[in-house]
Motif scaffolding. Structure first.
Motif, PDB file in Angstrom:
ATOM      1  N   VAL A 114       0.854  -1.184   0.000  1.00 28.59           N
ATOM      2  CA  VAL A 114       0.000   0.000   0.000  1.00 28.59           C
ATOM      3  C   VAL A 114       0.890   1.233   0.000  1.00 28.59           C
ATOM      4  O   VAL A 114       2.067   1.174   0.363  1.00 28.59           O
ATOM      5  N   PRO A 115       0.362   2.375  -0.429  1.00 24.07           N
ATOM      6  CA  PRO A 115       1.184   3.602  -0.417  1.00 24.07           C
ATOM      7  C   PRO A 115       1.552   3.988   1.002  1.00 24.07           C
ATOM      8  O   PRO A 115       0.762   3.819   1.941  1.00 24.07           O
ATOM      9  N   GLY A 116       2.763   4.512   1.159  1.00 18.15           N
ATOM     10  CA  GLY A 116       3.262   4.902   2.470  1.00 18.15           C
ATOM     11  C   GLY A 116       3.731   6.335   2.492  1.00 18.15           C
ATOM     12  O   GLY A 116       3.524   7.098   1.543  1.00 18.15           O
ATOM     13  N   PRO A 117       4.412   6.746   3.560  1.00 17.38           N
ATOM     14  CA  PRO A 117       4.827   8.146   3.703  1.00 17.38           C
ATOM     15  C   PRO A 117       5.864   8.589   2.685  1.00 17.38           C
ATOM     16  O   PRO A 117       6.035   9.785   2.470  1.00 17.38           O
ATOM     17  N   ASN A 118       6.574   7.654   2.032  1.00 17.52           N
ATOM     18  CA  ASN A 118       7.575   8.024   1.038  1.00 17.52           C
ATOM     19  C   ASN A 118       7.108   7.808  -0.392  1.00 17.52           C
ATOM     20  O   ASN A 118       7.875   8.001  -1.332  1.00 17.52           O
ATOM     21  N   THR A 119       5.848   7.409  -0.574  1.00 17.11           N
ATOM     22  CA  THR A 119       5.323   7.144  -1.908  1.00 17.11           C
ATOM     23  C   THR A 119       5.187   8.439  -2.699  1.00 17.11           C
ATOM     24  O   THR A 119       4.652   9.431  -2.207  1.00 17.11           O
ATOM     25  N   LEU A 120       5.655   8.424  -3.948  1.00 22.66           N
ATOM     26  CA  LEU A 120       5.496   9.568  -4.832  1.00 22.66           C
ATOM     27  C   LEU A 120       4.264   9.340  -5.702  1.00 22.66           C
ATOM     28  O   LEU A 120       4.208   8.422  -6.515  1.00 22.66           O
ATOM     29  N   TRP A 121       3.250  10.190  -5.528  1.00 22.03           N
ATOM     30  CA  TRP A 121       1.989  10.053  -6.244  1.00 22.03           C
ATOM     31  C   TRP A 121       2.034  10.845  -7.553  1.00 22.03           C
ATOM     32  O   TRP A 121       2.799  11.787  -7.714  1.00 22.03           O
ATOM     33  N   THR A 122       1.154  10.463  -8.473  1.00 21.80           N
ATOM     34  CA  THR A 122       0.972  11.173  -9.733  1.00 21.80           C
ATOM     35  C   THR A 122      -0.305  12.000  -9.644  1.00 21.80           C
ATOM     36  O   THR A 122      -1.344  11.501  -9.203  1.00 21.80           O
ATOM     37  N   ALA A 123      -0.228  13.271 -10.068  1.00 23.43           N
ATOM     38  CA  ALA A 123      -1.363  14.182  -9.929  1.00 23.43           C
ATOM     39  C   ALA A 123      -2.030  14.436 -11.263  1.00 23.43           C
ATOM     40  O   ALA A 123      -1.372  14.532 -12.304  1.00 23.43           O
ATOM     41  N   THR A 124      -3.350  14.552 -11.225  1.00 25.08           N
ATOM     42  CA  THR A 124      -4.154  15.001 -12.361  1.00 25.08           C
ATOM     43  C   THR A 124      -4.856  16.282 -11.932  1.00 25.08           C
ATOM     44  O   THR A 124      -5.697  16.268 -11.027  1.00 25.08           O
ATOM     45  N   GLY A 125      -4.508  17.385 -12.573  1.00 29.14           N
ATOM     46  CA  GLY A 125      -5.035  18.687 -12.158  1.00 29.14           C
ATOM     47  C   GLY A 125      -3.901  19.542 -11.644  1.00 29.14           C
ATOM     48  O   GLY A 125      -2.984  19.055 -10.982  1.00 29.14           O
ATOM     49  N   GLY A 126      -3.960  20.835 -11.944  1.00 26.17           N
ATOM     50  CA  GLY A 126      -2.828  21.689 -11.642  1.00 26.17           C
ATOM     51  C   GLY A 126      -2.880  22.411 -10.318  1.00 26.17           C
ATOM     52  O   GLY A 126      -1.854  22.692  -9.718  1.00 26.17           O
ATOM     53  N   LYS A 127      -4.076  22.756  -9.811  1.00 22.83           N
ATOM     54  CA  LYS A 127      -4.197  23.522  -8.575  1.00 22.83           C
ATOM     55  C   LYS A 127      -5.514  23.158  -7.901  1.00 22.83           C
ATOM     56  O   LYS A 127      -6.547  23.032  -8.553  1.00 22.83           O
ATOM     57  N   LEU A 128      -5.458  22.984  -6.577  1.00 26.92           N
ATOM     58  CA  LEU A 128      -6.671  22.698  -5.816  1.00 26.92           C
ATOM     59  C   LEU A 128      -7.325  24.012  -5.418  1.00 26.92           C
ATOM     60  O   LEU A 128      -6.763  24.794  -4.642  1.00 26.92           O
ATOM     61  N   THR A 129      -8.509  24.270  -5.965  1.00 30.42           N
ATOM     62  CA  THR A 129      -9.288  25.466  -5.644  1.00 30.42           C
ATOM     63  C   THR A 129     -10.736  25.036  -5.414  1.00 30.42           C
ATOM     64  O   THR A 129     -11.089  23.881  -5.659  1.00 30.42           O
ATOM     65  N   PRO A 130     -11.603  25.943  -4.969  1.00 28.01           N
ATOM     66  CA  PRO A 130     -13.014  25.568  -4.781  1.00 28.01           C
ATOM     67  C   PRO A 130     -13.696  25.091  -6.055  1.00 28.01           C
ATOM     68  O   PRO A 130     -14.740  24.433  -5.986  1.00 28.01           O
ATOM     69  N   THR A 131     -13.144  25.407  -7.214  1.00 30.30           N
ATOM     70  CA  THR A 131     -13.777  24.997  -8.481  1.00 30.30           C
ATOM     71  C   THR A 131     -12.971  23.943  -9.235  1.00 30.30           C
ATOM     72  O   THR A 131     -13.457  23.420 -10.246  1.00 30.30           O
TER      73      THR A 131
END
Length: 584
Positions: free
Chosen positions: A150-167
């Protein structure tokens, strides 16, 4: 009657001493500084919690706290940690920060609306800081599982989306290479609530058993003396756990608990509260979870909830929803989340104390007055006037009773002399005298008794509510939630020293002492000369006791004293007998 009034006054004095001692003890008799153990952070190489469900693989979902998994690393500046990259920005009208793709941690939160000091160029308040920094503080989400990675504290995740905002939500994903994919979809509102949907998708050939969890990790205790836990203000672990609000567990309690953890069979929310700030993890409404407050390693504190293990069949996926609150304890915001999001008793993150039923209405009235008048100091003065007007009929009866008592004083003295050797008979005759003269001997005590919950409730409002923080009044009073900054003993800052708290007598404290002395001068003098001397000293004693309190609280008391003096003068004209008694 004088004895009863003096007893009530003594109780009020004791309450004030108890409240004031917290400030006196913290400033004048500070505890020795402990070694700064945050110079090295207990945890993994990047400041992860010492143990996590992923590392433990416990079938019950919650871990058993233990020793750090790896050696701690040296402290880093926050700016250096944030400059390492692998981050997704967070931006809303109220907070700024970022999500660390290493570990999928929410570990960078600053509160845009609030500054660290009253200076115009003061930086924004930082709530969360990355692991490995001096005050590491962050939220994490993860999974426990049996037989799979399972993912742990050193896991490098891949992101989809550039910025977390209300929209614009953001989705993080990671696959273990054995047929299981893990996703976290973050979304955020315009205030302080982050929603995280955790999904485990099983594309393997065999079922897997997994449990998801959410936690808050904090390294180090608050060092500000005004942010320490006390009997009037709870600072530390908190939540709605086991069916009740938890205010009686502090950092030391967790360290001394068996297994260094306090466990609960249910949780609506849990986290860490400071005087004005809250970080908490929250399961979905009505969801069954278990929870714990733990100290996995020295100077490391953790609040966590975990779900039961469940089986994920091949070709299936399981999604759970966790929420993270990271922000200011604004009363309206907490109540809105409580009502609209179904977060049970989230408003109790503010420890209103014994008189919550009274403190909350006082706060709401004070806040409304502030929004109408634009000055919190003026709002406090108007609130005091409203309270005095509401109490006017009671005060009227008090003065009337005092006048009647003075009129019949010769008769009372005669009864006391006649039955001085027969106390029961004397009490019986005194009660008969009260009945014949239509006197209520307790009427004079009622306003004093009512002042106790009013004073305590206002004390809690002024000390705890962030709406009061850094609010100016006039002239030198730039922050009504802080003590008066001008001290008599150093000539208002002209002499280069800061008096100890017990001697830090400000201008407001002196005005308080003078107005209280004038108020006592207008009261009928006690018959007992010892009591009379006590009442002469009391205003100046209160001056010292109240000096370290918030300027807003002193402003309330001064206004109340001035209104009382005016009311007494008016009542003396209505009851000449009472005025004559005072003149004697």
């Amino acid at each position: 009657m004088d004895d009863k009034r003096n007893l009530i006054a003594a109780i009020l004095l004791s309450v004030a001493i108890l409240l004031g001692w917290n400030f006196v003890a913290e400033k004048f008799f500070p505890t020795p500084d402990k070694p700064d153990v945050t110079k090295t952070v207990a945890g993994t190489a990047n400041g992860a919690p010492a143990t996590t469900p992923a590392a433990q693989g416990q079938p019950a979902g919650l871990p058993a706290p233990g020793a750090p998994a790896t050696a701690p690393q040296a402290i880093r500046p926050v700016e250096a940690a944030l400059g390492e990259g692998n981050r997704i920005p967070i931006e809303t009208p109220t907070i700024k920060g970022s999500i660390n793709l290493v570990g999928a941690r929410v570990d960078d939160i600053t509160l845009s609306k609030y500054r660290q000091t009253i200076a115009k160029d003061s930086p924004a308040v930082r709530l969360f800081a990355p692991g490995g920094t001096k005050s590491a503080y962050f939220a994490s989400l993860g999974w426990s599982a049996q037989g799979i990675q399972v993912p742990g504290p050193n896991t490098l995740w891949t992101a989809t989306g550039g910025k977390l905002t209300p929209t614009t939500p953001v989705t993080l994903s990671w696959a273990n290479g054995a047929g299981q994919t893990f996703r976290i979809e973050y979304s955020i509102d315009e205030n302080y609530l982050i929603t995280a949907k955790q999904t485990i998708a099983n594309t393997g050939t065999a079922p897997v058993t997994a449990s998801s969890f959410a936690l808050i990790d904090r390294f180090g205790k608050p060092t500000d003396p005004h942010e320490q836990d006390s009997w009037t203000i709870h600072v530390g672990p908190t939540g709605y756990l086991g069916g009740k609000s938890v205010f009686d567990t502090d950092y030391d309690d967790v360290e001394e608990a068996p297994g260094r953890a306090v466990r609960y069979t249910s949780a609506a929310w849990l986290g860490f509260t400071d005087k004005y700030w809250l970080a908490a993890v929250i399961p979905a409404q009505g969801e069954r979870v278990t929870a714990q407050i733990a100290s996995p390693a020295a100077n490391n504190y953790q609040t966590m909830f975990a779900r039961d293990f469940q089986q994920v069949a091949p070709g299936r996926q399981v999604t759970t929803t966790s929420r993270i609150f990271a922000g200011a304890k604004e009363v309206a915001t907490l109540e809105r989340y409580q009502d609209q999001q179904g977060i049970t008793r989230l408003s109790n993150a503010i420890d209103w104390g014994w008189f919550e039923f009274f403190a909350v209405p006082i706060f709401k009235l004070l806040d409304w007055l502030f929004r109408q008048l634009g000055n919190f100091g003026v709002a406090i003065m108007v609130l005091t006037l409203i309270i005095r007007l509401l109490m006017f009929p009671i005060a009227n009866r008090q003065f009337s009773s005092m006048a009647q008592m003075r009129v019949v004083q010769p008769k009372m003295k005669a009864l006391q002399d006649r039955y001085k050797d027969d106390k029961p008979k004397m009490q019986q005759e005194l009660m008969k005298l009260y009945k014949d003269e239509k006197i209520n001997p307790l009427a004079g005590c009622l306003p004093i008794l009512i002042q106790i919950p009013i004073f305590y409730a206002l004390y809690k409002v002024l000390m705890l509510t962030i709406e009061m923080r850094h609010q100016p009044f006039a002239l030198w009073i730039k922050d009504l939630s802080a003590p008066d900054p001008l001290h008599i003993l150093n000539l208002f800052g002209l002499l280069p020293f800061t008096p100890p708290s017990i001697l830090s007598i400000g201008v407001l404290a002196v005005i308080l002492g003078i107005t209280m002395w004038l108020q006592f001068r207008l009261n009928p003098a006690p018959a007992d000369p010892v009591q009379a001397q006590v009442f002469k000293i009391m205003p100046w004693l209160f001056m010292f006791i109240m000096a370290p309190f918030a300027a807003g609280l002193l402003l309330y008391w001064i206004t109340n004293n001035i209104l009382s003096i005016g009311q007494q003068q008016w009542m003396y004209r209505k009851f000449p007998a009472l005025k004559a008694a005072v003149a004697k």
